[in-house]
Scaffold this motif. Structure first.
Motif, PDB file in Angstrom:
ATOM      1  N   PHE A 129      -5.799  -2.492  -4.073  1.00 51.86           N
ATOM      2  CA  PHE A 129      -5.631  -1.755  -2.826  1.00 51.86           C
ATOM      3  C   PHE A 129      -4.364  -0.910  -2.933  1.00 51.86           C
ATOM      4  O   PHE A 129      -3.350  -1.348  -3.476  1.00 51.86           O
ATOM      5  N   PHE A 130      -4.430   0.309  -2.410  1.00 51.21           N
ATOM      6  CA  PHE A 130      -3.386   1.305  -2.598  1.00 51.21           C
ATOM      7  C   PHE A 130      -3.062   2.040  -1.311  1.00 51.21           C
ATOM      8  O   PHE A 130      -3.895   2.117  -0.406  1.00 51.21           O
ATOM      9  N   ILE A 131      -1.871   2.625  -1.285  1.00 51.94           N
ATOM     10  CA  ILE A 131      -1.542   3.672  -0.332  1.00 51.94           C
ATOM     11  C   ILE A 131      -1.309   4.924  -1.162  1.00 51.94           C
ATOM     12  O   ILE A 131      -0.991   4.840  -2.357  1.00 51.94           O
ATOM     13  N   LYS A 132      -1.487   6.068  -0.553  1.00 50.07           N
ATOM     14  CA  LYS A 132      -1.209   7.327  -1.233  1.00 50.07           C
ATOM     15  C   LYS A 132       0.262   7.661  -1.010  1.00 50.07           C
ATOM     16  O   LYS A 132       0.764   7.548   0.110  1.00 50.07           O
ATOM     17  N   LYS A 133       0.932   8.038  -2.082  1.00 51.35           N
ATOM     18  CA  LYS A 133       2.360   8.343  -1.990  1.00 51.35           C
ATOM     19  C   LYS A 133       2.616   9.491  -1.037  1.00 51.35           C
ATOM     20  O   LYS A 133       1.888  10.485  -1.038  1.00 51.35           O
TER      21      LYS A 133
END
Length: 142
Positions: free
Chosen positions: A97-101
């Motif tokens: 799972f990620f967030i966009k920078k």
């Protein structure tokens, strides 16, 4: 240890593990290699969980990393090399799972073995919504 988060007027039961703690730098930088502005709601979320442990969403395999673990995990999985616009925040086995920078609060999902070859899949508008969805509808996420 069990904690209760009140999210969107509902309670979500979660547990987390704690580990030995060193001094935690409040800014997410590692040898000045990773520098980003965290989305507002994700920064708020991090401030509410234990800085020294992984948050495990009950009845799922989802682990959301603490501030202490974020940089190490991004380095271990070479996220900067394979997905330079994203920042790893947690995983469930091979699913990450990620967030966009330097972006909004959207949570994305991708297979750790397919980084750089498959597009990131947006799965939630923010981390609080993601935790609520995962705890209530875990099987629907995948």
């Amino acid at each position: 240890m069990d904690i209760i988060f009140h999210i969107l007027e509902n309670s979500v039961k979660m547990r987390y593990r704690t580990f030995a703690v060193g001094k935690i730098d409040e800014e997410l930088t590692m040898n000045n290699q990773i520098d980003l502005v965290l989305p507002n709601l994700y920064a708020e979320f991090l401030s509410k969980i234990d800085k020294a442990g992984e948050l495990i969403i009950e009845n799922t395999g989802i682990i959301l990393y603490s501030k202490l673990d974020l940089l190490e995990r991004n380095s271990t999985y070479q996220i900067e090399e394979w997905e330079p616009d994203f920042f790893l925040i947690g995983q469930d086995g091979d699913v990450a799972f990620f967030i966009k920078k330097d972006s909004d609060d959207t949570i994305y999902m991708n297979d750790l073995g397919a980084l750089g070859s498959l597009e990131m899949k947006p799965i939630s508008l923010n981390i609080f919504e993601f935790v609520k969805q995962a705890s209530e509808h875990y099987d629907d996420i995948f």
